[in-house]
Write an enzyme that holds these catalytic residues in place. Structure first.
Site, PDB file in Angstrom:
ATOM      1  N   ASP A 179     -15.853 -13.208  -4.171  1.00 24.94           N
ATOM      2  CA  ASP A 179     -16.602 -12.147  -3.490  1.00 24.94           C
ATOM      3  C   ASP A 179     -18.084 -12.492  -3.394  1.00 24.94           C
ATOM      4  OD1 ASP A 179     -14.669 -10.023  -2.907  1.00 24.94           O
ATOM      5  OD2 ASP A 179     -14.366  -9.990  -5.078  1.00 24.94           O
TER       6      ASP A 179
ATOM      7  N   MET B 176     -19.214 -10.578   2.010  1.00 18.54           N
ATOM      8  CA  MET B 176     -19.752  -9.230   2.261  1.00 18.54           C
ATOM      9  C   MET B 176     -21.237  -9.398   2.507  1.00 18.54           C
ATOM     10  SD  MET B 176     -17.534  -7.263  -0.609  1.00 18.54           S
ATOM     11  CE  MET B 176     -17.094  -8.808  -1.380  1.00 18.54           C
TER      12      MET B 176
ATOM     13  N   MET C 225     -21.643 -11.292  -2.148  1.00 10.01           N
ATOM     14  CA  MET C 225     -22.350 -10.056  -1.778  1.00 10.01           C
ATOM     15  C   MET C 225     -23.839 -10.340  -1.660  1.00 10.01           C
ATOM     16  SD  MET C 225     -20.535  -7.407  -4.369  1.00 10.01           S
ATOM     17  CE  MET C 225     -18.772  -7.119  -4.358  1.00 10.01           C
TER      18      MET C 225
ATOM     19  N   SER D 152      -9.574 -11.693  -8.219  1.00  9.43           N
ATOM     20  CA  SER D 152     -10.982 -11.762  -7.813  1.00  9.43           C
ATOM     21  C   SER D 152     -11.849 -12.100  -9.011  1.00  9.43           C
ATOM     22  CB  SER D 152     -11.429 -10.421  -7.238  1.00  9.43           C
ATOM     23  OG  SER D 152     -12.845 -10.407  -7.187  1.00  9.43           O
TER      24      SER D 152
ATOM     25  N   HIS E  41      -9.882 -15.339  -5.335  1.00 15.08           N
ATOM     26  CA  HIS E  41     -10.641 -14.535  -4.373  1.00 15.08           C
ATOM     27  C   HIS E  41     -12.099 -14.520  -4.841  1.00 15.08           C
ATOM     28  CE1 HIS E  41     -11.085 -11.306  -1.348  1.00 15.08           C
ATOM     29  NE2 HIS E  41     -11.901 -10.727  -2.228  1.00 15.08           N
TER      30      HIS E  41
ATOM     31  N   ASP F  71      -7.487  -5.414  -0.579  1.00 16.46           N
ATOM     32  CA  ASP F  71      -8.533  -5.682  -1.571  1.00 16.46           C
ATOM     33  C   ASP F  71      -9.169  -4.378  -2.019  1.00 16.46           C
ATOM     34  OD1 ASP F  71     -10.603  -6.718  -3.072  1.00 16.46           O
ATOM     35  OD2 ASP F  71     -11.649  -7.659  -1.384  1.00 16.46           O
TER      36      ASP F  71
ATOM     37  N   GLY G 281      -8.802  -1.774  -5.835  1.00 11.35           N
ATOM     38  CA  GLY G 281      -7.956  -0.807  -6.541  1.00 11.35           C
ATOM     39  C   GLY G 281      -6.506  -1.231  -6.671  1.00 11.35           C
TER      40      GLY G 281
ATOM     41  N   HIS H  54     -14.585 -14.133   0.404  1.00 11.44           N
ATOM     42  CA  HIS H  54     -14.785 -12.850   1.076  1.00 11.44           C
ATOM     43  C   HIS H  54     -16.287 -12.619   1.205  1.00 11.44           C
ATOM     44  CE1 HIS H  54     -14.233  -8.170   0.711  1.00 11.44           C
ATOM     45  NE2 HIS H  54     -14.696  -8.531   1.889  1.00 11.44           N
TER      46      HIS H  54
ATOM     47  N   MET I 147      -9.578  -3.518   3.742  1.00 12.91           N
ATOM     48  CA  MET I 147     -10.204  -3.044   2.500  1.00 12.91           C
ATOM     49  C   MET I 147      -9.531  -1.733   2.077  1.00 12.91           C
ATOM     50  SD  MET I 147     -12.409  -5.293   1.566  1.00 12.91           S
ATOM     51  CE  MET I 147     -12.939  -4.394   0.101  1.00 12.91           C
TER      52      MET I 147
ATOM     53  N   GLY J 123     -18.192  -3.562  -2.302  1.00 11.61           N
ATOM     54  CA  GLY J 123     -19.445  -3.580  -3.047  1.00 11.61           C
ATOM     55  C   GLY J 123     -19.280  -3.616  -4.546  1.00 11.61           C
ATOM     56  N   PHE J 124     -18.184  -3.048  -5.045  1.00 10.44           N
ATOM     57  CA  PHE J 124     -18.001  -2.962  -6.492  1.00 10.44           C
ATOM     58  C   PHE J 124     -16.536  -3.162  -6.862  1.00 10.44           C
ATOM     59  CE2 PHE J 124     -21.369  -0.146  -5.111  1.00 10.44           C
ATOM     60  CZ  PHE J 124     -22.434  -0.541  -5.915  1.00 10.44           C
ATOM     61  N   GLY J 125     -16.314  -3.705  -8.053  1.00 12.49           N
ATOM     62  CA  GLY J 125     -14.966  -3.753  -8.591  1.00 12.49           C
ATOM     63  C   GLY J 125     -14.655  -2.413  -9.256  1.00 12.49           C
ATOM     64  N   GLY J 126     -13.396  -2.201  -9.571  1.00 15.48           N
ATOM     65  CA  GLY J 126     -13.012  -1.059 -10.391  1.00 15.48           C
ATOM     66  C   GLY J 126     -12.959   0.294  -9.695  1.00 15.48           C
TER      67      GLY J 126
ATOM     68  N   SER K   7     -10.518  -6.116 -11.416  1.00 13.89           N
ATOM     69  CA  SER K   7     -10.600  -5.486 -12.738  1.00 13.89           C
ATOM     70  C   SER K   7      -9.232  -5.436 -13.420  1.00 13.89           C
ATOM     71  CB  SER K   7     -11.219  -4.090 -12.633  1.00 13.89           C
ATOM     72  OG  SER K   7     -10.571  -3.334 -11.663  1.00 13.89           O
TER      73      SER K   7
HETATM   74  C1  DX5 Z   1     -14.873  -5.164  -3.711  1.00 18.75           C
HETATM   75  C2  DX5 Z   1     -14.447  -6.607  -3.695  1.00 18.75           C
HETATM   76  C3  DX5 Z   1     -13.192  -6.827  -4.416  1.00 18.75           C
HETATM   77  C4  DX5 Z   1     -13.232  -6.517  -5.887  1.00 18.75           C
HETATM   78  C5  DX5 Z   1     -11.949  -5.816  -6.181  1.00 18.75           C
HETATM   79  O1  DX5 Z   1     -15.949  -4.983  -2.899  1.00 18.75           O
HETATM   80  O2  DX5 Z   1     -14.270  -7.056  -2.374  1.00 18.75           O
HETATM   81  O3  DX5 Z   1     -12.626  -8.099  -4.187  1.00 18.75           O
HETATM   82  O4  DX5 Z   1     -13.378  -7.638  -6.731  1.00 18.75           O
HETATM   83  O5  DX5 Z   1     -12.009  -5.291  -7.446  1.00 18.75           O
HETATM   84  P1  DX5 Z   1     -10.896  -4.310  -8.029  1.00 18.75           P
HETATM   85  O6  DX5 Z   1      -9.597  -5.029  -7.971  1.00 18.75           O
HETATM   86  O7  DX5 Z   1     -11.401  -4.081  -9.403  1.00 18.75           O
HETATM   87  O8  DX5 Z   1     -10.907  -3.072  -7.168  1.00 18.75           O
HETATM   88 ZN    ZN Z   2     -13.111  -8.968  -2.070  1.00 17.62          ZN
END
Ligand code: DX5
Ligand code: ZN
Length: 219
Positions: free
Chosen positions: A36, A69, A38, A9, A34, A176, A178, A67, A138, A143-146, A199
């Site tokens: 994202d 969102m 948002m 991503s 991928h 998608d 973690g 993706h 999901m 909404g957030f990475g990591g 991440s």
């Molecule tokens: C989260 C995104 C993911 C995100 C995953 O809302 O849809 O695609 O980039 O990030 P990691 O792999 O860090 O959880």
């Molecule tokens: Zn995603």
């Protein structure tokens, strides 16, 4: 034989250097990029839009796995199709018109994919499984990475595998959120075959990180 696909991503990439980030990803042998999207409404963050996707398109041969969102994704499908999306994922929670919206993606010449949040049951997409090429489960709240992987979402993957078999359907199951070298194996065992990682891939040498994911799949 199941074909496994790694989908880094670019949410965790360097936004000032998408061209070189994509080139690095391509060199790893990853199958998808991928992307994202948002909107600050369906999810709290704002990332980037179709213009950014269109600018990246000439610089990469990777499959663009977009993706969305965003609320009411049906209003944005043509725009992302024109921008060069190969797959468009839309959330079941984001529109009352999920069936029509998935048909619209197919009509635009793009592969339709439906997404469910951790709190959404498989039941919500049962009636559209015949329309899609991919179901994205999901494994974090979007909404957030990591964020940390939610193992309780694995039951839904197992349910989808059964529904696919019983109804003789043909779709990929993507996860998608973690995903790292440990959780990827858990998702694979449940039946997923497309693995998004943000991440984890960008926290170190991209090539090395992707190879460790690939290795974990073959353990
Ligand atoms: C989260 C995104 C993911 C995100 C995953 O809302 O849809 O695609 O980039 O990030 P990691 O792999 O860090 O959880
Ligand atoms: Zn995603």
């Amino acid at each position: 034989m199941t074909s496994f696909k790694i989908a880094p991503s670019i949410l965790s990439a360097d936004y000032a250097n998408f061209e070189s980030e994509l080139k690095k990803l391509e060199a790893t042998g990853a199958e998808y990029a991928h992307i994202d999207i948002m909107d600050g409404h369906f999810v709290p963050n704002i990332s980037f839009g179709a213009g950014v996707v269109a600018s990246m398109r000439p610089h990469s041969k990777l499959v663009f796995d977009c993706h969305l969102m965003v609320s009411n994704p049906e209003h944005h499908i043509e725009e992302f199709a024109r921008a060069g999306a190969d797959i468009i994922s839309i959330h079941a929670e984001a529109t009352p018109h999920i069936h029509g919206a998935l048909q619209k993606i197919r009509a635009a010449g793009v592969k339709p994919s439906v997404v469910i949040n951790p709190g959404t049951p498989v039941e919500a997409v049962k009636n559209v499984l015949n329309l899609v090429d991919q179901v994205l489960v999901m494994t974090v709240n979007p909404g957030f990475g990591g964020q940390a992987f939610l193992p309780e979402t694995m039951d839904k993957i197992r349910e989808l595998v059964v529904l696919r078999e019983v109804n003789q359907l043909n779709f990929d199951i993507e996860v998608d959120g973690g995903i790292d070298d440990k959780t990827i194996g858990i998702a694979k065992e449940a039946g997923a075959n497309v693995f998004v990682a943000g991440s984890y891939v960008f926290k170190g040498d991209v090539n090395h990180q992707v190879q460790t994911l690939r290795d974990a799949l073959h353990d």
